[in-house]
Design a protein around this motif. Structure first.
Motif, PDB file in Angstrom:
ATOM      1  N   ALA A   1      15.618   5.692 130.445  1.00 46.47           N
ATOM      2  CA  ALA A   1      15.310   7.358 129.780  1.00 46.47           C
ATOM      3  C   ALA A   1      15.739   8.021 130.492  1.00 46.47           C
ATOM      4  O   ALA A   1      15.659   8.423 132.186  1.00 46.47           O
ATOM      5  N   LEU A   2      15.763   8.887 130.056  1.00 43.41           N
ATOM      6  CA  LEU A   2      15.997  10.228 130.659  1.00 43.41           C
ATOM      7  C   LEU A   2      15.128  10.485 131.820  1.00 43.41           C
ATOM      8  O   LEU A   2      13.586  10.660 131.153  1.00 43.41           O
ATOM      9  N   ARG A   3      15.139  11.669 132.877  1.00 41.87           N
ATOM     10  CA  ARG A   3      13.917  12.207 133.013  1.00 41.87           C
ATOM     11  C   ARG A   3      13.114  13.544 132.534  1.00 41.87           C
ATOM     12  O   ARG A   3      13.820  13.783 132.516  1.00 41.87           O
ATOM     13  N   ASP A   4      12.333  13.441 132.908  1.00 41.85           N
ATOM     14  CA  ASP A   4      11.483  14.260 132.061  1.00 41.85           C
ATOM     15  C   ASP A   4      11.928  15.933 132.838  1.00 41.85           C
ATOM     16  O   ASP A   4      12.265  16.231 133.991  1.00 41.85           O
ATOM     17  N   GLY A   5      12.093  17.726 132.474  1.00 44.60           N
ATOM     18  CA  GLY A   5      12.366  18.596 132.884  1.00 44.60           C
ATOM     19  C   GLY A   5      13.723  18.664 132.749  1.00 44.60           C
ATOM     20  O   GLY A   5      14.550  18.151 131.464  1.00 44.60           O
ATOM     21  N   PRO A   6      14.116  20.019 132.587  1.00 44.43           N
ATOM     22  CA  PRO A   6      15.736  20.316 132.448  1.00 44.43           C
ATOM     23  C   PRO A   6      16.317  19.518 133.221  1.00 44.43           C
ATOM     24  O   PRO A   6      16.120  18.330 134.155  1.00 44.43           O
ATOM     25  N   LEU A   7      17.468  19.544 132.151  1.00 41.81           N
ATOM     26  CA  LEU A   7      18.300  17.976 132.499  1.00 41.81           C
ATOM     27  C   LEU A   7      19.417  18.661 133.414  1.00 41.81           C
ATOM     28  O   LEU A   7      20.067  19.324 132.377  1.00 41.81           O
ATOM     29  N   SER A   8      21.038  18.044 133.618  1.00 39.73           N
ATOM     30  CA  SER A   8      21.934  18.547 134.083  1.00 39.73           C
ATOM     31  C   SER A   8      22.684  18.157 132.779  1.00 39.73           C
ATOM     32  O   SER A   8      22.619  17.318 132.461  1.00 39.73           O
ATOM     33  N   VAL A   9      24.142  18.672 133.086  1.00 38.50           N
ATOM     34  CA  VAL A   9      25.070  18.441 132.362  1.00 38.50           C
ATOM     35  C   VAL A   9      26.078  18.163 133.298  1.00 38.50           C
ATOM     36  O   VAL A   9      27.149  19.172 133.928  1.00 38.50           O
ATOM     37  N   THR A  10      27.465  17.188 132.825  1.00 37.69           N
ATOM     38  CA  THR A  10      28.468  17.416 133.393  1.00 37.69           C
ATOM     39  C   THR A  10      29.678  16.517 133.188  1.00 37.69           C
ATOM     40  O   THR A  10      29.346  15.470 131.907  1.00 37.69           O
ATOM     41  N   LEU A  11      30.436  17.076 132.496  1.00 34.12           N
ATOM     42  CA  LEU A  11      31.712  16.917 131.566  1.00 34.12           C
ATOM     43  C   LEU A  11      33.258  16.314 132.683  1.00 34.12           C
ATOM     44  O   LEU A  11      33.423  16.908 133.801  1.00 34.12           O
TER      45      LEU A  11
END
Length: 579
Positions: free
Chosen positions: A329-339
């Motif tokens: 699962a992804l962590r709670d809270g805002p998520l980083s985005v990387t390409l």
């Protein structure tokens, strides 16, 4: 597809109903046995009458004769009702399976198949199978049992009656198979034509405003008439083949009847059998006609079902190009985005995104600018994993999204586009997306968080207010406000707004912008801009041009840099990003 493959596929849905099937076979077997005894009771009644038996002695066989006739009808009616129940239980399970399967297929599949075509597959073809499910196995089995029983009785009465009955049956089956085999392709063409017509109607009803505005009504009608005429020709040919098969079967049945009548009359005339036995032989010969006709009708049904089943099996065999990952699962809270060096193309040789790389920190907002066709929407589709890139890696929350379960990924991303998906129903249904676990208190809390409590007062019935199909009765801006509430209920870590203010009036836009500010607080966000003012809230700016990054960096720095493309756009007050 082969009959073996067809039955193996169908048995998947019939297996849970095996108890009902056993009961159905028992009912039909009982009715068949009684029908085989029926002529025997008739012979006994006629012969005893001809022998001058007193009336009291005739009451019992007459009563048994009438009771058997009544019981046969009761058994057949009960079997018909049960077979319908089996049919709709099995086909509804198949319909649900297909709908779930189609909804799980990726966007590339849905780009190639219109909703009208898929509806025709899931509903039209499955409805055709309902008759097959309800009748074929039981009816054909009972018919074969009846034919076998009749032939055994006829041979018991003598070789000549048996041979006449066998010859009549063989001739009827041969004639039926010779004609019915021609209808397989005809019915396959009908179902394909029906899907094409449904697709055309759905597409042009959806675009009715453009059709009327461009004066294309006559074209649509002419095209629909052409499709209807083609469909009629295909149905006429199939019906002609079925009628021919019915006529041939009827002629063979009449010939069998005539042969048995001549034989019975000849044997009765020379004293070889009684009048009751002669009538019994003729009655059995008559019984042979019905199961042959039933088998012919069921063979016609099977041809239609095989045509439909072939398309359904083909649809069921389509595998999604986008599959679940095995990660956590992804962590709670805002998520980083990387390409990381992402390249993507819909068609071979036509890159939509070319070597795109950037990193967005958690909690920051990225504004994406670019002309139409620059790759903005394609970038969003990759983030939501509607497609996978041919090269490079997309990471959200530090995880390669190909390693994440799709439900986990999409539950943490909230997307709002220009076209908000609203459905006929109540406000509650549309905001909770028909999820009964979401309470009214949660919905009102989300409305309050976004500062929309006053605006919601316009709905006199509150959450029970009705919305028309596709959001009928709401403006584009009002639909966007509902989408924001819906998104807030999901509490995503990444919010994506894809040109969401493109068709909104200034008053609604001001309310919308305030609600967006509240929604984005504490979340990572990506905004595809329709207007330059839309990205004024962004922390970073990304400018795309022909699938490549033209410019990327903090918005405040780019705004002050006179050499930056973003600065020149702001200075000119230009909206050329949409050109």
């Amino acid at each position: 597809m082969s009959l073996h493959s067809a039955f193996r596929f169908l048995w998947t849905y019939l297996r849970p109903l095996s108890g009902f099937l056993l009961l159905l076979v028992t009912l039909l077997t009982g009715a068949t046995v009684l029908r085989l005894l029926f002529p025997q009771l008739l012979r006994s009644l006629v012969d005893r009458t001809m022998e001058g038996a007193p009336l009291p002695e005739l009451v019992l066989p007459a009563g048994l004769f009438l009771a058997a006739a009544l019981l046969i009808q009761v058994l057949r009616i009960t079997a018909t009702m049960l077979s319908e129940r089996i049919a709709w239980k099995a086909t509804n399970a198949l319909r649900l399976d297909l709908a779930r399967h189609v909804l799980g297929l990726d966007l590339a599949f849905h780009k190639e198949h219109t909703p009208g075509e898929l509806i025709e597959r899931i509903d039209g073809d499955v409805t055709v199978l309902a008759g097959f499910f309800s009748q074929f196995v039981a009816q054909v089995g009972a018919s074969l049992l009846l034919i076998g029983g009749v032939l055994v009785v006829l041979f018991t009465e003598g070789p000549l009656p048996g041979l006449v009955g066998l010859g009549s049956f063989a001739l009827g089956i041969a004639a039926m198979l010779a004609v019915s085999s021609l209808s397989v392709k005809a019915w396959a063409g009908i179902r394909a034509s029906s899907a094409e017509m449904m697709s055309f109607v759905e597409e042009h009803i959806a675009g009715r405003e453009e059709v009327k505005a461009l004066g294309a009504d006559r074209y649509v009608l002419r095209r629909l008439m052409a499709l209807s005429a083609r469909h009629w020709r295909l149905r006429w040919r199939a019906r002609a083949l079925e009628t021919t098969a019915a006529g041939v079967t009827y002629v063979t049945w009449v010939l069998g009847q005539f042969a048995m009548l001549l034989l019975a009359w000849s044997l009765y005339r020379n004293g070889s059998l009684s009048l009751g036995t002669a009538m019994m032989l003729f009655f059995y010969a008559d019984l042979l006609g019905e199961p042959i006709s039933t088998i012919r009708n069921q063979m016609d049904e099977m041809q239609r079902a095989r045509a439909a089943l072939g398309r359904l099996v083909k649809l069921k065999a389509v595998s999604p190009a986008i599959t679940d990952g095995a990660g956590g699962a992804l962590r709670d809270g805002p998520l980083s985005v990387t390409l990381e060096r992402v390249s993507f193309q819909y068609e071979e040789g036509r890159l939509v995104l070319n070597d795109v790389s950037f990193h967005l920190e958690p909690g920051r907002t990225l504004g994406i600018l670019g002309r139409t066709g620059s790759g903005k929407s394609s970038l969003i589709r990759l983030l939501c994993r509607f497609y996978d890139p041919q090269e490079g890696t997309v990471r959200i929350g530090g995880s390669d999204i190909r390693q994440l379960p799709l439900d986990e990924l999409r539950s943490r991303i909230g997307l709002i586009s220009q076209e908000v998906g609203l459905f006929g129903g109540t406000l509650r249904d549309n905001l909770a997306l028909f999820n009964p676990a979401i309470t009214d208190e949660q919905i009102w809390a989300a409305v309050h968080r976004l500062g929309l409590t006053g605006w919601f007062g316009r709905f006199e019935d509150g959450l029970d207010s009705r919305i028309g199909p596709a959001g009928g009765g709401l403006s584009a801006g009002e639909a966007q406000l509902l989408a924001l509430v819906r998104l807030s209920l999901r509490d995503p870590g990444l919010v994506i707004l894809d040109e969401f203010t493109a068709r909104i009036d200034p008053v609604t836009e001001a309310l919308l912008q305030r609600a967006v500010d509240r929604l984005l607080a504490g979340r990572t966000a990506i905004i595809i801009a329709h207007r330059l003012t839309t990205v004024e809230r962004a922390d970073d700016i990304l400018v795309l041009d022909q699938g490549s990054i033209l410019e990327w960096g903090p918005r405040r720095i780019l705004a002050r840099d006179t050499r930056s493309h973003y600065n020149r756009l702001r200075s000119a007050g230009s909206e050329e990003v949409l050109a």
